[in-house]
Scaffold this motif. Structure first.
Motif, PDB file in Angstrom:
ATOM      1  N   PHE A   1      69.018  67.097 -74.304  1.00  0.00           N
ATOM      2  CA  PHE A   1      69.838  67.768 -73.299  1.00  0.00           C
ATOM      3  C   PHE A   1      69.698  69.291 -73.356  1.00  0.00           C
ATOM      4  CE2 PHE A   1      73.833  69.994 -72.408  1.00  0.00           C
ATOM      5  CZ  PHE A   1      74.063  69.604 -71.102  1.00  0.00           C
ATOM      6  N   VAL A   2      69.660  69.892 -72.173  1.00  0.00           N
ATOM      7  CA  VAL A   2      69.697  71.353 -72.002  1.00  0.00           C
ATOM      8  C   VAL A   2      70.580  71.634 -70.779  1.00  0.00           C
ATOM      9  CG1 VAL A   2      68.365  73.423 -71.419  1.00  0.00           C
ATOM     10  CG2 VAL A   2      67.408  71.723 -72.981  1.00  0.00           C
ATOM     11  N   GLU A   3      71.390  72.670 -70.883  1.00  0.00           N
ATOM     12  CA  GLU A   3      72.204  73.104 -69.749  1.00  0.00           C
ATOM     13  C   GLU A   3      72.007  74.590 -69.537  1.00  0.00           C
ATOM     14  OE1 GLU A   3      76.843  73.878 -68.510  1.00  0.00           O
ATOM     15  OE2 GLU A   3      76.370  72.033 -69.560  1.00  0.00           O
ATOM     16  N   VAL A   4      71.969  74.979 -68.268  1.00  0.00           N
ATOM     17  CA  VAL A   4      72.087  76.379 -67.894  1.00  0.00           C
ATOM     18  C   VAL A   4      73.409  76.466 -67.158  1.00  0.00           C
ATOM     19  CG1 VAL A   4      71.106  78.315 -66.623  1.00  0.00           C
ATOM     20  CG2 VAL A   4      69.587  76.652 -67.734  1.00  0.00           C
ATOM     21  N   GLY A   5      74.403  77.049 -67.819  1.00  0.00           N
ATOM     22  CA  GLY A   5      75.750  77.091 -67.282  1.00  0.00           C
ATOM     23  C   GLY A   5      75.922  78.124 -66.186  1.00  0.00           C
ATOM     24  N   ALA A   6      77.089  78.092 -65.559  1.00  0.00           N
ATOM     25  CA  ALA A   6      77.397  79.033 -64.483  1.00  0.00           C
ATOM     26  C   ALA A   6      77.365  80.474 -64.981  1.00  0.00           C
ATOM     27  CB  ALA A   6      78.767  78.709 -63.876  1.00  0.00           C
ATOM     28  N   SER A   7      77.546  80.672 -66.294  1.00  0.00           N
ATOM     29  CA  SER A   7      77.483  82.010 -66.883  1.00  0.00           C
ATOM     30  C   SER A   7      76.042  82.486 -67.063  1.00  0.00           C
ATOM     31  CB  SER A   7      78.159  82.001 -68.256  1.00  0.00           C
ATOM     32  OG  SER A   7      77.400  81.191 -69.161  1.00  0.00           O
ATOM     33  N   GLY A   8      75.092  81.565 -66.935  1.00  0.00           N
ATOM     34  CA  GLY A   8      73.692  81.880 -67.189  1.00  0.00           C
ATOM     35  C   GLY A   8      73.266  81.524 -68.600  1.00  0.00           C
ATOM     36  N   ARG A   9      74.213  81.147 -69.428  1.00  0.00           N
ATOM     37  CA  ARG A   9      73.893  80.788 -70.808  1.00  0.00           C
ATOM     38  C   ARG A   9      73.140  79.462 -70.861  1.00  0.00           C
ATOM     39  NH1 ARG A   9      77.592  79.922 -76.232  1.00  0.00           N
ATOM     40  NH2 ARG A   9      75.861  79.041 -77.396  1.00  0.00           N
ATOM     41  N   ARG A  10      72.171  79.398 -71.761  1.00  0.00           N
ATOM     42  CA  ARG A  10      71.422  78.160 -72.008  1.00  0.00           C
ATOM     43  C   ARG A  10      72.059  77.464 -73.205  1.00  0.00           C
ATOM     44  NH1 ARG A  10      67.332  76.078 -75.112  1.00  0.00           N
ATOM     45  NH2 ARG A  10      65.792  74.820 -74.022  1.00  0.00           N
ATOM     46  N   TRP A  11      72.359  76.184 -73.044  1.00  0.00           N
ATOM     47  CA  TRP A  11      72.989  75.377 -74.089  1.00  0.00           C
ATOM     48  C   TRP A  11      72.051  74.247 -74.498  1.00  0.00           C
ATOM     49  CZ3 TRP A  11      78.070  76.469 -75.584  1.00  0.00           C
ATOM     50  CH2 TRP A  11      78.797  77.304 -74.736  1.00  0.00           C
ATOM     51  N   THR A  12      71.950  73.989 -75.778  1.00  0.00           N
ATOM     52  CA  THR A  12      71.212  72.832 -76.272  1.00  0.00           C
ATOM     53  C   THR A  12      72.212  71.695 -76.533  1.00  0.00           C
ATOM     54  OG1 THR A  12      71.462  73.419 -78.607  1.00  0.00           O
ATOM     55  CG2 THR A  12      69.525  74.315 -77.428  1.00  0.00           C
ATOM     56  N   TYR A  13      71.691  70.557 -76.864  1.00  0.00           N
ATOM     57  CA  TYR A  13      72.506  69.376 -77.173  1.00  0.00           C
ATOM     58  C   TYR A  13      73.544  69.697 -78.257  1.00  0.00           C
ATOM     59  CZ  TYR A  13      73.261  64.622 -79.088  1.00  0.00           C
ATOM     60  OH  TYR A  13      73.790  63.450 -79.550  1.00  0.00           O
ATOM     61  N   GLU A  14      73.092  70.190 -79.398  1.00  0.00           N
ATOM     62  CA  GLU A  14      74.007  70.463 -80.512  1.00  0.00           C
ATOM     63  C   GLU A  14      74.997  71.567 -80.167  1.00  0.00           C
ATOM     64  OE1 GLU A  14      74.692  68.804 -83.229  1.00  0.00           O
ATOM     65  OE2 GLU A  14      73.098  67.345 -82.910  1.00  0.00           O
ATOM     66  N   GLU A  15      74.544  72.609 -79.472  1.00  0.00           N
ATOM     67  CA  GLU A  15      75.452  73.687 -79.077  1.00  0.00           C
ATOM     68  C   GLU A  15      76.534  73.168 -78.145  1.00  0.00           C
ATOM     69  OE1 GLU A  15      72.431  77.517 -79.237  1.00  0.00           O
ATOM     70  OE2 GLU A  15      72.497  76.279 -77.422  1.00  0.00           O
TER      71      GLU A  15
END
Length: 112
Positions: free
Chosen positions: A20-34
């Protein structure tokens, strides 16, 4: 979007793909563990706090085992357009592989 899932690492783990990877509305990139570590503290996680209100949910099969889900959310007056890629795992469960959120600016009120 359910606070019970957001605050449970075990339940959230069932829905997120290990890649999993997310690019949130803030622009931050998140990984699975994060994401698993942060999710209980993020907006929409407190049972008595504001909750995400989804609308306009639609899905499209892109390929066997890959579905694109699009929708909009509102939480505490903030709108975002969202898209998620879900893929079917070897055990036939569906897990979110990628998520993107784009903020929707508030109307300016100037007619532009």
């Amino acid at each position: 979007m359910d606070p019970e899932v957001r605050t449970s690492r075990a339940l959230a783990r069932e829905l997120l793909d290990p890649e999993f990877v997310e690019v949130g509305a803030s622009g931050r990139r998140w990984t699975y563990e994060e994401m698993l570590a942060a999710l209980p503290e993020l907006s929409g996680s407190a049972p008595a706090g504001p909750r995400y209100r989804p609308s306009g949910m639609a899905g499209a099969l892109l390929a066997p085992g890959i579905v694109l889900v699009t929708y909009e959310t509102v939480i505490a007056g903030a709108r975002a357009r969202r898209s998620s890629l879900w893929r079917r795992a070897a055990d036939a469960t569906w897990r979110m592989y990628h998520h993107q959120a784009t903020p929707v600016p508030a109307p300016s009120g100037d007619g532009a």
